[in-house]
Design an enzyme around this catalytic site. Structure first.
Site, PDB file in Angstrom:
ATOM      1  N   PRO A 101       3.986   2.875 -12.241  1.00 29.69           N
ATOM      2  CG  PRO A 101       6.122   1.990 -11.968  1.00 29.69           C
ATOM      3  CD  PRO A 101       5.393   3.272 -12.173  1.00 29.69           C
ATOM      4  CB  ALA A 104       5.835  -0.361  -8.045  1.00 33.12           C
ATOM      5  N   GLY A 105       5.333   1.427  -4.940  1.00 30.06           N
ATOM      6  CA  GLY A 105       5.926   2.455  -4.080  1.00 30.06           C
ATOM      7  C   GLY A 105       6.173   3.782  -4.771  1.00 30.06           C
ATOM      8  CB  SER A 108       0.306   4.287  -8.841  1.00 25.97           C
ATOM      9  OG  SER A 108      -0.927   3.819  -9.167  1.00 25.97           O
ATOM     10  CB  ALA A 110      -1.319   9.926  -3.984  1.00 21.01           C
ATOM     11  CB  ALA A 111      -0.160  10.046  -9.212  1.00 21.30           C
ATOM     12  CG  ASP A 152       2.561   8.264  -1.203  1.00 18.58           C
ATOM     13  OD1 ASP A 152       3.650   8.402  -0.649  1.00 18.58           O
ATOM     14  OD2 ASP A 152       2.202   7.190  -1.742  1.00 18.58           O
TER      15      ASP A 152
HETATM   16  O1  PMV Z   1       3.049   4.464  -1.282  1.00 18.50           O
HETATM   17  P1  PMV Z   1       4.347   3.902  -0.847  1.00 18.50           P
HETATM   18  O2  PMV Z   1       4.488   2.448  -1.077  1.00 18.50           O
HETATM   19  O3  PMV Z   1       5.504   4.722  -1.310  1.00 18.50           O
HETATM   20  O4  PMV Z   1       4.395   4.008   0.771  1.00 18.50           O
HETATM   21  C1  PMV Z   1       4.258   5.220   1.403  1.00 18.50           C
HETATM   22  C2  PMV Z   1       5.196   5.302   2.534  1.00 18.50           C
HETATM   23  C3  PMV Z   1       4.804   4.647   3.843  1.00 18.50           C
HETATM   24  O5  PMV Z   1       5.582   5.330   4.818  1.00 18.50           O
HETATM   25  C4  PMV Z   1       5.171   3.176   3.852  1.00 18.50           C
HETATM   26  C5  PMV Z   1       3.327   4.781   4.158  1.00 18.50           C
HETATM   27  C6  PMV Z   1       2.887   6.197   4.488  1.00 18.50           C
HETATM   28  O6  PMV Z   1       1.666   6.417   4.536  1.00 18.50           O
HETATM   29  O7  PMV Z   1       3.725   7.071   4.719  1.00 18.50           O
END
Ligand code: PMV
Length: 316
Positions: A101, A104-105, A108, A110-111, A152
């Site tokens: 998704p 949505a954390g 996505s 980086a992948a 990530d």
């Molecule tokens: O990509 P997300 O939404 O899982 O966020 C990454 C985690 C954060 O700590 C909010 C940002 C980071 O660069 O570590």
């Protein structure tokens, strides 16, 4: 020549998001049920250097030269060209698909970068290490995130659970006993960049309050590491709940996320928290494997737009 394929998993953060941007520890694990996939085909019918891109999930169907130089896909190509010291690329088609998704954390961005890098390096006959994939995709993360911690790209490139602190070598986590999570999307979209900037703004107004919250998150991440590595991770659920409360205090939860966390806790989850940058996106709920399906259905009836069940275990 058949298509060359690169894949990369999604990820979730079990502890320490946001605090990790400020030099505290965090824990992230890959989620291979969702994947980004890049396929590269040779195109001898096109002029050298011409690259066709199709990415149906993000409505892209054009030549690379039509994307702006700052577009993350353009950056993947320019970084690869520089890194491998190439004059130009052979003509090719790149197709990108992803079941991760977006916004949505679940990592996505980086992948997708890592899947393209892997396909491209393989297509060019260049060997690569997970560390190289991580470092190159970190440069692209800067476009998505502004000030990424690097968690990530590290967890996705290495495809293993990690205990992570910015600017230090990461530690691989041993998973003492399988852990099942229901990941539930609250349906609100939010960008990591905006949430990281939101936290930066509030941190600069009340640094001592935020530093104290980040210190508590650092301590929780260390406790969570011990729990994950133990054979009886009895207190992990409670640590997730405390982590969610701290994320609420930091200001990155929202009513939809809180509602799903509360629903999960009322229906048998051992612990639950928002996951990733917050403001929307996903929660994760730790649950007994046999109860995961039922909890996923309950969360969907309570407003989750989609759910994924994932079990984290030691794979070697
Ligand atoms: O990509 P997300 O939404 O899982 O966020 C990454 C985690 C954060 O700590 C909010 C940002 C980071 O660069 O570590």
């Amino acid at each position: 020549m058949p298509a060359v394929i690169g894949t990369a998993p999604g990820k979730i953060i079990l502890a320490g998001e946001h605090a990790v941007v400020y030099g505290r520890h965090a824990i992230a694990v890959p989620v291979s049920k969702v994947q980004a996939k890049a396929s590269v085909y040779p195109r001898p019918d096109l002029k050298p250097g011409v690259i066709r891109i199709t990415a149906p999930n993000i409505q892209i169907d054009c030549n690379l030269s039509e994307l702006s130089e700052e577009h993350p896909i353009s950056k993947v190509f320019s970084l690869t060209k520089e890194y491998l010291n190439l004059n130009h690329f052979p003509a090719m088609s790149l197709q990108i698909r992803s079941s991760i998704p977006i916004a949505a954390g679940m990592g996505s961005g980086a992948a997708v970068s890592i899947a393209i890098l892997k396909a491209l390096f393989t297509f060019l006959g260049k060997p690569f290490s997970p560390e190289e994939m991580s470092c190159l995709s970190f440069e692209i993360e800067k476009i998505y995130h502004g000030n990424p911690s690097g968690i990530d790209n590290t967890v996705i490139a290495h495809n293993r659970p990690i205990f992570y602190k910015r600017n230090e070598p990461f530690q691989l986590l041993r998973v003492g006993s399988p852990l099942t999570f229901v990941i539930a999307d609250c349906g609100v979209k939010s960008t990591t960049r905006d949430m990281v900037e939101y936290v930066r703004h509030h941190w600069s107004e009340s640094p001592s309050k935020y530093e104290a919250l980040f210190d508590q998150m650092d301590w929780l991440a260390a406790q969570a590491k011990n729990a994950i590595e133990s054979e009886k991770p009895d207190n992990l659920g409670n640590l997730l709940i405390q982590n969610h409360q701290l994320l609420q205090q930091i200001g990155v939860s929202c009513p939809e996320l809180d509602h799903l966390v509360n629903t999960a806790l009322q229906h048998g989850a051992e612990g639950a928290k928002l996951c990733g940058a917050g403001g929307g996106g996903n929660i994760i709920a730790l649950v007994n494997q046999s109860a995961a399906q039922l909890l996923a259905q309950t969360l969907q009836h309570s407003g989750a737009v989609s759910t994924i069940i994932t079990t984290i275990q030691q794979n070697d």
